[in-house]
Structures are given as structure tokens and as C-alpha cells.
Design a protein around this motif. Structure first.
Motif, PDB file in Angstrom:
ATOM      1  N   SER A  56      59.403  26.889  28.309  1.00  0.00           N
ATOM      2  CA  SER A  56      60.172  28.026  28.798  1.00  0.00           C
ATOM      3  C   SER A  56      59.255  29.145  29.286  1.00  0.00           C
ATOM      4  CB  SER A  56      61.092  28.550  27.689  1.00  0.00           C
ATOM      5  OG  SER A  56      61.826  29.668  28.133  1.00  0.00           O
ATOM      6  N   THR A  57      58.171  29.408  28.531  1.00  0.00           N
ATOM      7  CA  THR A  57      57.210  30.434  28.947  1.00  0.00           C
ATOM      8  C   THR A  57      56.529  30.056  30.252  1.00  0.00           C
ATOM      9  OG1 THR A  57      56.795  31.067  26.643  1.00  0.00           O
ATOM     10  CG2 THR A  57      55.120  31.674  28.267  1.00  0.00           C
ATOM     11  N   ALA A  58      56.165  28.788  30.372  1.00  0.00           N
ATOM     12  CA  ALA A  58      55.493  28.322  31.582  1.00  0.00           C
ATOM     13  C   ALA A  58      56.402  28.402  32.801  1.00  0.00           C
ATOM     14  CB  ALA A  58      55.003  26.894  31.387  1.00  0.00           C
ATOM     15  N   LEU A  59      57.696  28.157  32.598  1.00  0.00           N
ATOM     16  CA  LEU A  59      58.638  28.129  33.709  1.00  0.00           C
ATOM     17  C   LEU A  59      59.155  29.513  34.064  1.00  0.00           C
ATOM     18  CD1 LEU A  59      60.788  25.038  32.623  1.00  0.00           C
ATOM     19  CD2 LEU A  59      58.920  25.067  34.282  1.00  0.00           C
ATOM     20  N   GLY A  60      59.290  30.384  33.056  1.00  0.00           N
ATOM     21  CA  GLY A  60      59.864  31.699  33.287  1.00  0.00           C
ATOM     22  C   GLY A  60      61.370  31.722  33.199  1.00  0.00           C
ATOM     23  N   PHE A  61      61.989  30.643  32.735  1.00  0.00           N
ATOM     24  CA  PHE A  61      63.431  30.610  32.519  1.00  0.00           C
ATOM     25  C   PHE A  61      63.737  29.641  31.386  1.00  0.00           C
ATOM     26  CE2 PHE A  61      62.468  27.563  35.946  1.00  0.00           C
ATOM     27  CZ  PHE A  61      63.014  26.393  35.446  1.00  0.00           C
ATOM     28  N   SER A  62      64.911  29.785  30.798  1.00  0.00           N
ATOM     29  CA  SER A  62      65.290  28.924  29.677  1.00  0.00           C
ATOM     30  C   SER A  62      66.604  28.197  29.901  1.00  0.00           C
ATOM     31  CB  SER A  62      65.387  29.744  28.389  1.00  0.00           C
ATOM     32  OG  SER A  62      66.313  30.802  28.538  1.00  0.00           O
ATOM     33  N   THR A  63      67.290  28.497  30.984  1.00  0.00           N
ATOM     34  CA  THR A  63      68.516  27.778  31.325  1.00  0.00           C
ATOM     35  C   THR A  63      68.480  27.401  32.801  1.00  0.00           C
ATOM     36  OG1 THR A  63      69.718  29.826  31.824  1.00  0.00           O
ATOM     37  CG2 THR A  63      69.886  28.969  29.578  1.00  0.00           C
ATOM     38  N   LEU A  64      69.145  26.324  33.140  1.00  0.00           N
ATOM     39  CA  LEU A  64      69.195  25.885  34.527  1.00  0.00           C
ATOM     40  C   LEU A  64      70.362  24.933  34.710  1.00  0.00           C
ATOM     41  CD1 LEU A  64      66.709  22.983  35.244  1.00  0.00           C
ATOM     42  CD2 LEU A  64      66.956  23.922  32.959  1.00  0.00           C
ATOM     43  N   GLY A  65      70.727  24.693  35.953  1.00  0.00           N
ATOM     44  CA  GLY A  65      71.712  23.673  36.278  1.00  0.00           C
ATOM     45  C   GLY A  65      71.017  22.498  36.939  1.00  0.00           C
ATOM     46  N   ILE A  66      71.290  21.298  36.443  1.00  0.00           N
ATOM     47  CA  ILE A  66      70.694  20.091  37.011  1.00  0.00           C
ATOM     48  C   ILE A  66      71.778  19.337  37.774  1.00  0.00           C
ATOM     49  CG2 ILE A  66      69.536  17.906  36.521  1.00  0.00           C
ATOM     50  CD1 ILE A  66      68.383  19.171  34.017  1.00  0.00           C
ATOM     51  N   ASP A  67      71.507  19.059  39.027  1.00  0.00           N
ATOM     52  CA  ASP A  67      72.479  18.390  39.895  1.00  0.00           C
ATOM     53  C   ASP A  67      72.252  16.886  39.842  1.00  0.00           C
ATOM     54  OD1 ASP A  67      74.325  17.664  41.759  1.00  0.00           O
ATOM     55  OD2 ASP A  67      73.302  18.585  43.475  1.00  0.00           O
ATOM     56  N   TYR A  68      73.109  16.188  39.114  1.00  0.00           N
ATOM     57  CA  TYR A  68      73.087  14.723  39.103  1.00  0.00           C
ATOM     58  C   TYR A  68      74.016  14.255  40.217  1.00  0.00           C
ATOM     59  CZ  TYR A  68      70.794  14.899  34.521  1.00  0.00           C
ATOM     60  OH  TYR A  68      69.909  15.122  33.489  1.00  0.00           O
ATOM     61  N   ASP A  69      73.498  14.184  41.437  1.00  0.00           N
ATOM     62  CA  ASP A  69      74.372  13.925  42.569  1.00  0.00           C
ATOM     63  C   ASP A  69      74.377  12.464  43.003  1.00  0.00           C
ATOM     64  OD1 ASP A  69      71.886  13.768  43.749  1.00  0.00           O
ATOM     65  OD2 ASP A  69      72.388  15.041  45.455  1.00  0.00           O
ATOM     66  N   LEU A  70      73.740  11.595  42.212  1.00  0.00           N
ATOM     67  CA  LEU A  70      73.857  10.164  42.466  1.00  0.00           C
ATOM     68  C   LEU A  70      75.016   9.593  41.650  1.00  0.00           C
ATOM     69  CD1 LEU A  70      70.061   9.228  42.480  1.00  0.00           C
ATOM     70  CD2 LEU A  70      71.541   9.798  44.409  1.00  0.00           C
ATOM     71  N   GLY A  71      75.369   8.360  41.917  1.00  0.00           N
ATOM     72  CA  GLY A  71      76.574   7.776  41.320  1.00  0.00           C
ATOM     73  C   GLY A  71      76.546   7.673  39.805  1.00  0.00           C
ATOM     74  N   SER A  72      75.387   7.361  39.234  1.00  0.00           N
ATOM     75  CA  SER A  72      75.293   7.223  37.783  1.00  0.00           C
ATOM     76  C   SER A  72      73.860   7.497  37.355  1.00  0.00           C
ATOM     77  CB  SER A  72      75.710   5.810  37.344  1.00  0.00           C
ATOM     78  OG  SER A  72      74.867   4.824  37.906  1.00  0.00           O
ATOM     79  N   TRP A  73      73.681   7.851  36.091  1.00  0.00           N
ATOM     80  CA  TRP A  73      72.350   8.129  35.582  1.00  0.00           C
ATOM     81  C   TRP A  73      72.289   7.787  34.100  1.00  0.00           C
ATOM     82  CZ3 TRP A  73      72.205  12.251  31.973  1.00  0.00           C
ATOM     83  CH2 TRP A  73      73.324  13.070  31.968  1.00  0.00           C
ATOM     84  N   GLN A  74      71.061   7.644  33.613  1.00  0.00           N
ATOM     85  CA  GLN A  74      70.831   7.204  32.239  1.00  0.00           C
ATOM     86  C   GLN A  74      71.026   8.346  31.244  1.00  0.00           C
ATOM     87  OE1 GLN A  74      70.005   3.180  32.919  1.00  0.00           O
ATOM     88  NE2 GLN A  74      69.929   4.177  30.921  1.00  0.00           N
ATOM     89  N   LYS A  75      71.980   8.193  30.353  1.00  0.00           N
ATOM     90  CA  LYS A  75      72.161   9.151  29.271  1.00  0.00           C
ATOM     91  C   LYS A  75      71.374   8.677  28.045  1.00  0.00           C
ATOM     92  CE  LYS A  75      76.000  11.231  28.351  1.00  0.00           C
ATOM     93  NZ  LYS A  75      75.769  12.621  28.816  1.00  0.00           N
ATOM     94  N   ILE A  76      70.673   9.604  27.405  1.00  0.00           N
ATOM     95  CA  ILE A  76      69.987   9.295  26.153  1.00  0.00           C
ATOM     96  C   ILE A  76      71.032   9.397  25.041  1.00  0.00           C
ATOM     97  CG2 ILE A  76      68.197  10.016  24.533  1.00  0.00           C
ATOM     98  CD1 ILE A  76      66.667  11.190  26.941  1.00  0.00           C
TER      99      ILE A  76
END
Length: 392
Positions: A255-275
Motif C-alpha cells: 500500500s505504501t509503495a502504491l500510494g493507495f489501499s483500495t481499487l477496482g479491478i475490471d475482470y472483463d473476460l468471460g471467466s477467471w480463477q477464484k482462489i
């Protein structure tokens, strides 16, 4: 005259006796030595000078091998209090084994020396390879930072001599093809285990979790055949739906390196791997889904396995640096790489050889459920992937 001389000697001897009757020296009454310092400032940049690097370690040592340490902020800026005199200033990301720069600087008392950006560019030490994918091009981000990576193929992963040339291998989503060749993938499993156990680092994204835990071009269940990470440590299923996901950065350092602690991630493909399951003692969660606390980005350097041959990886034969763990005030531990000549002196002051956590020989495994897919703007996720590249 002789009498006066004897009296003088007795007087001096009396001064050197403390209240307990022990003989002392004048130096025993002196206070701690005051170290004269100045300030170093600058901005850590990528190799091509286009991107500021946050979270980089910046440090030096005084003549008694005491460390002076700081980190760069999200804009790459740093300010380091340093002892006066000529010193080597070290700039590193990760534990310093793959990306680092050394600068000679003459620090003057109570003065500020601003280092030019031409001096503070972060150099690539690692040899990097990537396997081309169908939905992901991490090599684009590597090149945007000014670093070099060599394309290898899935078949190359089955040749230990080939992959042992590299320090880092990036596995792009969709690179796992021709899975029907089970002998090929059995060799890949063995080689990747050998690679990581001997200090090589791997990044896999989305569907390419199958390289870690088994499966075909992706995984749809737990405990699948293949892979080299134990099934008890990680399970991922291809059940993610497209859309925006609100995410939280779970690591203070990230978070310190990035300068932010929240973001929106766009999963715009049909499917993705959930852990769906992971061992929290084995993996560190760096980014998680805000609503569910599901892990979206994880890393480990705890990989071990029995029967793994000792194999020289990447730049290891050419390096004169060793990774050590040093404790800072506040019980903070840092893993850095230092010239081998400094190691005995740092160990004498309490440092230990090897990283502060994880297996002493293991490289890192990073896994992200997201990547820099070609079909949309990945926004802040791209900055996270820059961090991944520089901290492997």
C-alpha cells in the motif's frame, strides 16, 4: 623532588579508581560517540527513467556497519539521513537479488545532497524469461519499465538447462497449451519445483495457476493431477464472473509503495480463477476482494520439497551479493542484498544470512487472479503488476 613525583602518581592513580575499587580509563567516562550526518534525497526511477518506483529500499552503512535505511514513497521520492564521508548508497527492490543500484556519494555534515535521477535508476540484475499467453502480456509492462525479458516456450519449460539460465519466469494467462502431452507437463512440474526450490522466482496469472496446482489450461476443481505446489496449500476454481470487483490492498508495504489501499479491478473476460482455499501460513495475501475477503493476489517464498537436486539458477554464479536479514528499531526486519565482504561484520552485529522469512533457498511464487489483458484499461492493477515485476 622525588617525593612530589610520588604524590603526583598517587593522585592520578586515585582518580582512575571508581567507587567499586575497579580501575577505569578516561574513555570509560566519555558519552556515546556522536555520529555526524547529512541528508541524501532523490527519486527512484525505472531503468528508462519513465516510471517512479515506490517501496524501494535505500540504505547505507557507517564505518561501524550500522545501517541507515529508508524507503521511497509512491512517487519514488526518498530522504535518507546518512553518516558523513564517502559511502556507497544502495537502492533495491524486493530483497535486492534481482533489481538493485549502487551509488557513491560524499555526505557532508548538516547538508543535503540531492542525487540526480540518472544516478537513481533501478538496474536489472536478474535474467528474465516469459511464456507467451493468449490473454495476458506481462512482457509489455516489463518493457514499459525499460527492462528486458526473453521469450521462451511451453516446451522450453520441460528443459531444466534452459530455464536454469533465468532468475525469474513469467507465465502469462493462457500459455498452458498442448496439455494432452502428459509427459511434457510431468517434466515441467519437476523443473519448476527445482527452479523455485533453488531460488528462482515465478509469476503466474489467472488460468496459469494450473502450472502451480495442476489441471489443463485452467483449473476447475481442487486436488487435480499435476502441478508442483501441494494441493493442501492452494485451490483455485475457474468460477469468477466478469465485472468490476472492489479490492483492498492487504499489505502495508504494498500500500505504501502504491500510494493507495483500495481499487477496482475490471475482470472483463468471460471467466477467471477464484482462489477458494489457501494455507495462510504458506501464502501472504497482498490484495483481497473487499466484500468477501477472498484473496485476489498472493505470494510465498516457503516452497520446499524433498529430493530436489541442487541446481545453479540464473545469475547466482556471477553475483558478489548475499541476502541478509537485518533488524531495524521497532522490531522491524528487512531482507536486503549486500556485498559478500560486509556479511561477517553485519552478522557480528546480529544480522542473519538469508531472507527474514520463508525458506532460506526458496524463490518467490506470485499468483494474481487478474492480469494486463488486452481488452481493456487495467488502471491501478497495472501499477500492482509493476510492483510484482520488481519484487520477485
Amino acid at each position: 623532588m622525588r617525593k612530589h613525583y610520588l604524590i603526583l602518581l598517587l593522585w592520578v592513580f586515585t582518580l582512575l579508581i571508581n567507587c567499586t575499587g575497579e580501575v577505569t580509563s578516561p574513555s570509560d567516562h566519555e558519552g556515546p560517540e556522536i555520529i555526524k550526518t547529512g541528508k541524501l534525497t532523490g527519486k527512484v526511477m525505472s531503468q528508462n527513467g519513465t516510471k517512479p518506483i515506490g517501496g524501494a529500499s535505500v540504505f547505507t552503512f557507517d564505518d561501524q556497519y550500522k545501517i541507515y535505511y529508508t524507503t521511497s514513497d509512491a512517487d519514488g521520492n526518498f530522504s535518507l539521513e546518512a553518516p558523513t564521508g564517502n559511502h556507497t548508497i544502495y537502492i533495491q527492490t524486493g530483497n535486492g537479488s534481482n533489481f538493485r543500484t549502487e551509488i557513491s556519494a560524499n555526505v557532508k555534515e548538516n547538508e543535503n545532497l540531492n542525487l540526480d535521477v540518472s544516478q537513481t535508476k533501478l538496474n536489472q540484475v536478474a535474467k528474465i524469461a516469459y511464456v507467451k499467453g493468449s490473454y495476458d502480456k506481462i512482457e509489455d509492462i516489463i518493457q514499459t519499465l525499460g527492462y528486458a525479458a526473453t521469450e521462451i516456450t511451453t516446451n522450453d519449460l520441460a528443459n531444466l538447462t534452459t530455464i536454469a539460465q533465468y532468475d525469474i519466469i513469467f507465465l502469462n494467462c493462457g500459455s498452458r497449451i498442448n496439455y494432452s502431452n502428459t509427459a511434457l507437463y510431468a517434466a515441467i512440474d519437476t523443473n519448476l519445483a527445482t527452479f523455485v526450490a533453488n531460488g528462482g522466482s515465478i509469476y503466474a496469472s489467472d488460468w496459469d495457476v494450473a502450472y502451480l496446482v495442476g489441471g489443463t489450461n485452467n483449473t476447475n476443481n481442487c486436488s487435480l493431477a499435476g502441478g508442483f505446489v501441494p494441493d493442501s496449500k492452494l485451490c483455485s476454481k475457474n468460477t469468477g464472473n466478469s465485472g468490476m470487483v472492489a479490492a483492498t490492498v492487504n499489505s502495508a508495504g504494498l500500500s505504501t509503495a502504491l500510494g493507495f489501499s483500495t481499487l477496482g479491478i475490471d475482470y472483463d473476460l468471460g471467466s477467471w480463477q477464484k482462489i477458494v482455499n489457501y494455507d495462510p501460513a504458506y501464502w501472504e495475501v497482498l490484495v483481497k476482494e473487499t466484500a468477501t475477503n477472498d484473496a485476489l493476489m498472493i505470494r510465498t517464498n516457503h516452497f520446499t520439497a524433498t529430493g530436489i537436486p541442487n541446481t545453479t539458477i540464473g545469475n547466482a554464479p556471477n553475483t558478489t551479493f548475499t541476502t541478509v536479514c537485518i533488524s531495524l528499531p521497532g522490531n522491524i526486519q528487512i531482507s536486503i542484498s549486500v556485498p559478500q565482504a560486509l556479511v561477517p561484520y553485519l552478522v557480528a552485529l546480529g544480522a542473519t544470512v538469508g531472507p527474514c522469512s520463508g525458506s532460506s533457498n526458496s524463490g518467490y511464487i506470485y499468483y494474481t487472479t487478474f492480469h494486463n489483458h488486452a481488452s481493456g484499461n487495467i488502471g491501478n492493477a497495472g501499477v500492482i503488476l509493476q510492483y510484482v515485476i520488481l519484487n520477485l
